[in-house]
Design a protein around this motif. Structure first.
Motif, PDB file in Angstrom:
ATOM      1  N   GLN B 254      35.353 -19.429 -13.348  1.00 48.92           N
ATOM      2  CA  GLN B 254      36.233 -19.554 -12.215  1.00 48.92           C
ATOM      3  C   GLN B 254      37.294 -20.589 -12.523  1.00 48.92           C
ATOM      4  OE1 GLN B 254      34.030 -20.581  -8.679  1.00 48.92           O
ATOM      5  NE2 GLN B 254      35.799 -20.012  -7.432  1.00 48.92           N
ATOM      6  N   VAL B 255      38.502 -20.276 -12.149  1.00 50.69           N
ATOM      7  CA  VAL B 255      39.589 -21.231 -12.308  1.00 50.69           C
ATOM      8  C   VAL B 255      40.233 -21.345 -10.940  1.00 50.69           C
ATOM      9  CG1 VAL B 255      41.747 -21.736 -13.475  1.00 50.69           C
ATOM     10  CG2 VAL B 255      39.932 -20.543 -14.695  1.00 50.69           C
ATOM     11  N   ASP B 256      40.191 -22.535 -10.363  1.00 55.21           N
ATOM     12  CA  ASP B 256      40.753 -22.718  -9.033  1.00 55.21           C
ATOM     13  C   ASP B 256      41.922 -23.701  -9.118  1.00 55.21           C
ATOM     14  OD1 ASP B 256      41.350 -23.367  -6.404  1.00 55.21           O
ATOM     15  OD2 ASP B 256      39.286 -23.013  -5.749  1.00 55.21           O
ATOM     16  N   SER B 257      43.134 -23.161  -9.020  1.00 54.44           N
ATOM     17  CA  SER B 257      44.321 -24.005  -9.174  1.00 54.44           C
ATOM     18  C   SER B 257      44.465 -24.969  -7.997  1.00 54.44           C
ATOM     19  CB  SER B 257      45.585 -23.138  -9.270  1.00 54.44           C
ATOM     20  OG  SER B 257      45.440 -22.197 -10.296  1.00 54.44           O
ATOM     21  N   LYS B 258      43.939 -24.586  -6.851  1.00 56.12           N
ATOM     22  CA  LYS B 258      44.056 -25.425  -5.660  1.00 56.12           C
ATOM     23  C   LYS B 258      43.226 -26.703  -5.796  1.00 56.12           C
ATOM     24  CE  LYS B 258      44.912 -23.365  -1.104  1.00 56.12           C
ATOM     25  NZ  LYS B 258      44.271 -22.348  -0.245  1.00 56.12           N
ATOM     26  N   THR B 259      41.957 -26.520  -6.088  1.00 60.29           N
ATOM     27  CA  THR B 259      41.070 -27.683  -6.217  1.00 60.29           C
ATOM     28  C   THR B 259      41.083 -28.229  -7.646  1.00 60.29           C
ATOM     29  OG1 THR B 259      39.204 -26.245  -6.746  1.00 60.29           O
ATOM     30  CG2 THR B 259      39.513 -26.811  -4.428  1.00 60.29           C
ATOM     31  N   LYS B 260      41.874 -27.605  -8.514  1.00 61.69           N
ATOM     32  CA  LYS B 260      41.970 -28.020  -9.916  1.00 61.69           C
ATOM     33  C   LYS B 260      40.603 -28.064 -10.606  1.00 61.69           C
ATOM     34  CE  LYS B 260      46.410 -30.123 -10.237  1.00 61.69           C
ATOM     35  NZ  LYS B 260      47.217 -30.879 -11.156  1.00 61.69           N
ATOM     36  N   THR B 261      39.865 -26.998 -10.485  1.00 63.66           N
ATOM     37  CA  THR B 261      38.567 -26.953 -11.172  1.00 63.66           C
ATOM     38  C   THR B 261      38.467 -25.717 -12.080  1.00 63.66           C
ATOM     39  OG1 THR B 261      37.650 -25.885  -9.214  1.00 63.66           O
ATOM     40  CG2 THR B 261      37.162 -28.240  -9.492  1.00 63.66           C
ATOM     41  N   ILE B 262      37.801 -25.947 -13.190  1.00 62.95           N
ATOM     42  CA  ILE B 262      37.481 -24.859 -14.119  1.00 62.95           C
ATOM     43  C   ILE B 262      35.962 -24.844 -14.254  1.00 62.95           C
ATOM     44  CG2 ILE B 262      37.725 -24.028 -16.500  1.00 62.95           C
ATOM     45  CD1 ILE B 262      40.289 -25.773 -16.686  1.00 62.95           C
ATOM     46  N   THR B 263      35.371 -23.683 -14.083  1.00 64.74           N
ATOM     47  CA  THR B 263      33.922 -23.609 -14.267  1.00 64.74           C
ATOM     48  C   THR B 263      33.627 -22.822 -15.534  1.00 64.74           C
ATOM     49  OG1 THR B 263      33.907 -23.355 -11.871  1.00 64.74           O
ATOM     50  CG2 THR B 263      31.778 -23.250 -12.991  1.00 64.74           C
ATOM     51  N   ALA B 264      33.148 -23.536 -16.556  1.00 65.56           N
ATOM     52  CA  ALA B 264      32.832 -22.888 -17.824  1.00 65.56           C
ATOM     53  C   ALA B 264      31.350 -23.062 -18.124  1.00 65.56           C
ATOM     54  CB  ALA B 264      33.660 -23.495 -18.950  1.00 65.56           C
ATOM     55  N   GLU B 265      30.746 -22.024 -18.674  1.00 71.31           N
ATOM     56  CA  GLU B 265      29.327 -22.113 -19.035  1.00 71.31           C
ATOM     57  C   GLU B 265      29.088 -21.307 -20.308  1.00 71.31           C
ATOM     58  OE1 GLU B 265      27.367 -20.327 -15.627  1.00 71.31           O
ATOM     59  OE2 GLU B 265      27.766 -18.325 -16.427  1.00 71.31           O
ATOM     60  N   ALA B 266      27.851 -21.307 -20.763  1.00 73.81           N
ATOM     61  CA  ALA B 266      27.520 -20.548 -21.969  1.00 73.81           C
ATOM     62  C   ALA B 266      27.782 -19.066 -21.723  1.00 73.81           C
ATOM     63  CB  ALA B 266      26.063 -20.779 -22.334  1.00 73.81           C
ATOM     64  N   GLY B 267      28.299 -18.381 -22.716  1.00 72.73           N
ATOM     65  CA  GLY B 267      28.467 -16.934 -22.639  1.00 72.73           C
ATOM     66  C   GLY B 267      27.138 -16.252 -22.937  1.00 72.73           C
ATOM     67  N   ASN B 268      27.178 -14.979 -23.326  1.00 70.80           N
ATOM     68  CA  ASN B 268      25.919 -14.243 -23.555  1.00 70.80           C
ATOM     69  C   ASN B 268      25.370 -14.413 -24.974  1.00 70.80           C
ATOM     70  OD1 ASN B 268      27.421 -12.574 -25.238  1.00 70.80           O
ATOM     71  ND2 ASN B 268      27.474 -10.838 -23.833  1.00 70.80           N
ATOM     72  N   TYR B 269      26.035 -15.229 -25.800  1.00 70.79           N
ATOM     73  CA  TYR B 269      25.640 -15.359 -27.211  1.00 70.79           C
ATOM     74  C   TYR B 269      24.169 -15.755 -27.390  1.00 70.79           C
ATOM     75  CZ  TYR B 269      25.450 -17.191 -32.004  1.00 70.79           C
ATOM     76  OH  TYR B 269      25.088 -17.449 -33.295  1.00 70.79           O
ATOM     77  N   LEU B 270      23.783 -16.831 -26.719  1.00 67.81           N
ATOM     78  CA  LEU B 270      22.430 -17.366 -26.926  1.00 67.81           C
ATOM     79  C   LEU B 270      21.372 -16.370 -26.465  1.00 67.81           C
ATOM     80  CD1 LEU B 270      23.083 -21.043 -25.778  1.00 67.81           C
ATOM     81  CD2 LEU B 270      22.616 -20.285 -28.132  1.00 67.81           C
ATOM     82  N   GLN B 271      21.659 -15.743 -25.340  1.00 63.36           N
ATOM     83  CA  GLN B 271      20.708 -14.780 -24.785  1.00 63.36           C
ATOM     84  C   GLN B 271      20.612 -13.543 -25.673  1.00 63.36           C
ATOM     85  OE1 GLN B 271      22.067 -13.483 -20.884  1.00 63.36           O
ATOM     86  NE2 GLN B 271      20.834 -11.612 -21.218  1.00 63.36           N
ATOM     87  N   ARG B 272      21.765 -13.036 -26.083  1.00 61.74           N
ATOM     88  CA  ARG B 272      21.775 -11.823 -26.907  1.00 61.74           C
ATOM     89  C   ARG B 272      21.152 -12.058 -28.285  1.00 61.74           C
ATOM     90  NH1 ARG B 272      25.743  -7.712 -25.424  1.00 61.74           N
ATOM     91  NH2 ARG B 272      25.258  -6.818 -27.441  1.00 61.74           N
ATOM     92  N   ASN B 273      21.209 -13.296 -28.761  1.00 60.35           N
ATOM     93  CA  ASN B 273      20.691 -13.578 -30.097  1.00 60.35           C
ATOM     94  C   ASN B 273      19.419 -14.408 -30.090  1.00 60.35           C
ATOM     95  OD1 ASN B 273      22.859 -12.358 -31.753  1.00 60.35           O
ATOM     96  ND2 ASN B 273      24.121 -13.861 -30.676  1.00 60.35           N
ATOM     97  N   ALA B 274      18.758 -14.459 -28.923  1.00 60.89           N
ATOM     98  CA  ALA B 274      17.582 -15.323 -28.776  1.00 60.89           C
ATOM     99  C   ALA B 274      16.541 -15.047 -29.866  1.00 60.89           C
ATOM    100  CB  ALA B 274      16.978 -15.145 -27.390  1.00 60.89           C
ATOM    101  N   GLU B 275      16.254 -13.780 -30.063  1.00 57.14           N
ATOM    102  CA  GLU B 275      15.213 -13.398 -31.020  1.00 57.14           C
ATOM    103  C   GLU B 275      15.611 -13.784 -32.449  1.00 57.14           C
ATOM    104  OE1 GLU B 275      12.917  -9.299 -31.990  1.00 57.14           O
ATOM    105  OE2 GLU B 275      13.920  -9.441 -30.021  1.00 57.14           O
ATOM    106  N   LEU B 276      16.837 -13.441 -32.791  1.00 52.97           N
ATOM    107  CA  LEU B 276      17.359 -13.764 -34.135  1.00 52.97           C
ATOM    108  C   LEU B 276      17.294 -15.265 -34.397  1.00 52.97           C
ATOM    109  CD1 LEU B 276      19.160 -13.009 -36.719  1.00 52.97           C
ATOM    110  CD2 LEU B 276      21.114 -13.576 -35.268  1.00 52.97           C
TER     111      LEU B 276
END
Lengths: 282, 282
Positions: B254-276
Motif C-alpha cells: 500500500q502506498v498512501d500519499s496522504k498519510t505518507k506511508t508505504i507498506t512493504a513486506e516479504a513477497g512470495n519468495y520465501l514461501q514458494r521456496n521454503a522446501e528448497l
C-alpha cells in the motif's frame, strides 16, 4: 565454534573477495572464528602472499585500534594485455558489422566473465582515488558501471535520456552529440548524488565525446567532482573530440562496410597505465 | 611452482567463486599447483566442508574421466529472511514516496551489496534448471539481470522499448501494459537468443504483469523456453494479473500519499521456496 586454519583461510578469502575496499577489523575475524588475533594475523599474511603471487589483489593492513585489513582488487599487466588482445580479436569479426558501419557489442556486454574483467581493468586505475560513485548513461553503459562499482564497492548512478516518474525530481542538462551535432537532453535523479562526491564516468562507446561531455556538465550541476573517464571502446572520430582525458580499453579504428572489415586494436588503457600496472606486478 | 596447501586453498576458493556452475577438471588444479590429484581432492573436501558450514554454496563432484568439481552458489534460509526483512524496512521509509504513489527504488538497485544478495536469492531458485540466458527489459531490470547472470554464470539479454541501430535486426512484439491498458512495443536483437534456449525472466517491479507478458511472447517468438519469472518487488494490483507463476522478493502492499506511508513486506519468495531453502540449509 573454534575453527581450523584451513577453514578460516577459505572463509576469510570469500569474505574479503565479496567486500573490496572495505576495512575489516581484526576483531571481527577473531570473533567470527573464535581465534586469537595472532592466529588471524598469520592467516592474513598467508592470504596476502597468495593474493600477491596470483595477482588477485592487494591486502592492505591498516595498523592501530581503528585498523584492520582491506582487500583491493587489481589486474596484472599481462592479464590485462591478454584480455584486451582477445577482445580486439573478437571485435574484428566481420559478423559484428551492422548497417551504417556500427559494430555489434551487445553480446560481450552481457557476458559475466567479460564484464568481470572490464570491471577489474577499469577499477584498477582508481584504487588510489576516493571514488564515491560510478556514473553512466542508459542503456549500454549500465553493465560496465555495475561491474566497476562491484570492484570499487561503491554505488553506480544511471543518467537517462528519457524522464521517468519512478526517479522523482531530476536535474537535467542539454548537451551536443559530437557526432551528430544535435542538441539532446539527459537527466539524473536529484537523490542520486551528494554534493562533493567523487565521480567516475564510464560508458560502452565514445566517438565525439558528446555524451561524456553531458555527464561532465551533470557532475558540475551536482557540485560533484569528476575523477576520471573510462570507456570500453573508442571509435574513430574526425574532428575535435570534446573529451581528451580518458582511457579506452579498445579502439575501433576502421569499419568498412564494402569490404566487410572491422579493425579493432588496444585502446590507450595499457599505455596510459603502464607505470601503474608494472608497479602492481611486482 | 609446487604450492603449499594453504596457498592452494586460498587460490582455489577464489578461482571457484569467480566461476559458478562451471565444471573444473581436477587435472586443471593439479597442473596449476603442480600437486598430486590426491592432494587436490583433499583440498576440495576441505573447501566443500567450509562452503557447506558457512552456506556459501555447494561444491559438487562429478566423477569419471570427464569429471571435476563445480561450485553452485546458494543462500541460506536465515540469510534470505534477514535480507528480505531489512529491505522491506528500507522500502517502508516514507522518504521513498514519489508523486503519483510511486516508490523510489533506484538507490537500492545501484548498490553492489544489495544487488549481490538479490542475485544470490534469485539464482538459488534455479540451481537445478538449465538456464541459458537471463532476460530483462531496459532500464531498471538490468542490474538485477546482471547480478543473477553472474551467479548462474550465463549471459543476460536486454529487451528494449526503443529501437537502436547498434542492436542490428530485432524481433518485436506488441504487449498490453496491464496497469494502463495501452498497447506498447518491445524488441530484442535477433542475435541475442538461440532457439531452444532456457530463459529466466527477471525485472525490478511487477504490477499488472504486462511487461513480463511481453517478454513471454518474445521468448515464444525466439522458439525459446521460459523457465521462470522472478521480480524484485511486486505491487498491489486490482484486477487479473496477466502472470501468476512468479516469485517476488518483496511486496509493496500500500502506498498512501496522504498519510505518507508505504507498506512493504516479504513477497512470495520465501514461501514458494521454503522446501528448497530448508533442504539447502542442511
Amino acid at each position: 565454534m573454534k575453527t581450523r586454519r584451513s577453514d578460516r583461510l577459505i572463509d576469510m578469502t570469500r569474505y574479503l573477495l565479496e567486500r573490496p575496499h572495505t576495512l575489516v577489523p581484526l576483531t571481527f575475524f577473531s570473533q567470527r572464528y573464535e581465534s586469537a588475533k595472532s592466529s588471524i594475523s598469520e592467516d592474513l599474511a598467508i592470504i596476502r602472499r597468495t593474493f600477491a603471487q596470483r595477482h588477485t589483489g592487494i591486502l592492505e593492513t591498516v595498523p592501530g585500534a581503528a585498523g584492520g585489513v582491506r582487500y583491493v582488487p587489481i589486474i596484472a599487466a599481462t592479464e590485462a594485455q591478454t584480455f584486451i588482445s582477445q577482445i580486439a580479436e573478437r571485435l574484428s569479426d566481420s559478423e559484428r558489422l551492422l548497417p551504417g558501419g556500427y559494430v555489434y557489442l551487445t553480446d560481450l556486454l552481457g557476458t559475466p566473465e567479460v564484464l568481470r574483467q572490464i570491471g577489474r581493468l577499469i577499477a584498477t586505475q582508481y584504487i588510489d582515488s576516493s571514488v564515491d560513485a560510478v556514473m553512466t548513461v542508459a542503456t549500454k553503459g549500465i553493465p560496465i558501471a555495475q561491474s566497476v562499482s562491484q570492484y570499487l564497492n561503491v554505488p553506480f548512478v544511471i543518467v537517462r535520456r528519457d524522464s521517468k516518474i519512478t526517479e522523482g525530481s531530476t536535474v537535467s542538462v542539454n548537451y551536443v552529440s559530437g557526432s551528430s551535432d544535435r542538441v539532446q537532453k539527459m537527466e539524473l535523479s536529484k537523490r542520486s548524488l551528494k554534493p562533493g562526491s567523487g565521480v567516475l564516468i564510464v560508458d560502452d562507446f565514445m566517438k565525439g565525446g558528446g555524451t561524456v561531455g553531458g555527464m561532465k556538465s551533470l557532475i558540475e550541476e551536482f557540485d560533484a567532482k569528476l575523477l576520471g573517464v573510462s570507456v570500453f571502446a573508442e571509435g574513430d572520430f574526425n574532428g575535435d573530440r570534446l573529451i581528451d582525458d580518458y582511457t579506452s580499453l579498445l579502439r575501433i579504428n576502421q569499419v568498412d562496410s564494402k569490404t566487410k572489415t572491422i579493425t579493432a586494436e588496444a585502446g590507450n588503457y595499457l599505455q596510459r597505465n603502464a607505470e601503474l600496472l608494472t608497479g602492481l606486478d611486482k
